[in-house]
Design a protein around this motif. Structure first.
Motif: not given
Length: 207
Positions: A163-164, A97, A160, A67, A37, A79-80, A83
């Motif tokens: 967030n993952l 990332v 980020q 993210v 990413i 993006t979601t 992933i």
């Protein structure tokens, strides 16, 4: 456009021929080991800095390597969904990332509303990085531009990574030990990559 067309011909005649067998294998399926990413910045070339071949990286790029926190939605989530596909379908083993120096997206976090209103979709997207901006401004003044810049770029990477872990399927695989996640900071001017050490909260030079 002519430069691009010449590149296509050169690729077919030289690079493709050199890896013809590999492309033959990849023509039926892909089996990448890593989800990369990264920022959309033209100076960040994932396969170049990692020296990987076609088929090794599944790449997602957007402004400021963001993210979005996990949430279910009927909207179109680029993006979601990338992933989700990488983890649940391709079953990648690693997620990286990767942010970088002189990031225009991170710099835009501090732009005036007058400037940002000219790019409304970018302005909206960067709301996802406001947490990084808030944390940086709690430690440095707006006038410390250079320090603010590199701190924002690095803190944004860490945010980020957090967030993952809001993605249930990522959190589960990380806890099972079948998936690793990491943060990288790439210095364009030196070619160096610094890897985030969650134990001490520092970015350390890869060597």
């Amino acid at each position: 456009m002519q430069k691009l067309l010449e590149g296509l011909i050169k690729f077919r005649e030289i690079d493709f021929e050199e890896h013809k067998e590999l492309f033959g294998q990849l023509s039926k399926e892909q089996n990448p080991h890593t989800l990369f990413i990264g920022c959309s910045d033209s100076r960040l070339i994932p396969n170049l800095i990692t020296q990987t071949l076609p088929g090794e990286l599944f790449v997602v790029r957007n402004i400021a390597n963001i993210v979005p926190p996990y949430h279910e939605s009927e909207e179109y989530l680029s993006t979601t969904s990338s992933i989700e596909y990488a983890v649940n379908v391709l079953e990648i083993e690693n997620i990286v990332v990767c942010g970088h120096s002189n990031c225009g997206g991170c710099k835009s976090l501090y732009a005036s509303d007058e400037v940002l209103n000219e790019i409304p979709h970018t302005k909206k997207w960067l709301e996802l990085a406001y947490e990084a901006k808030t944390k940086v401004l709690a430690e440095v003044s707006v006038e410390e531009v250079d320090k603010r810049e590199w701190m924002t770029e690095q803190v944004n990477i860490v945010e980020q990574l957090k967030n993952l872990l809001t993605y249930p399927f990522i959190r589960e695989k990380v806890s099972q030990g079948t998936l690793t996640i990491g943060g990288w900071y790439y210095l364009i001017e030196t070619g160096e990559v610094f890897i985030y050490n969650k134990e001490n909260g520092l970015f350390e030079l890869a060597n």
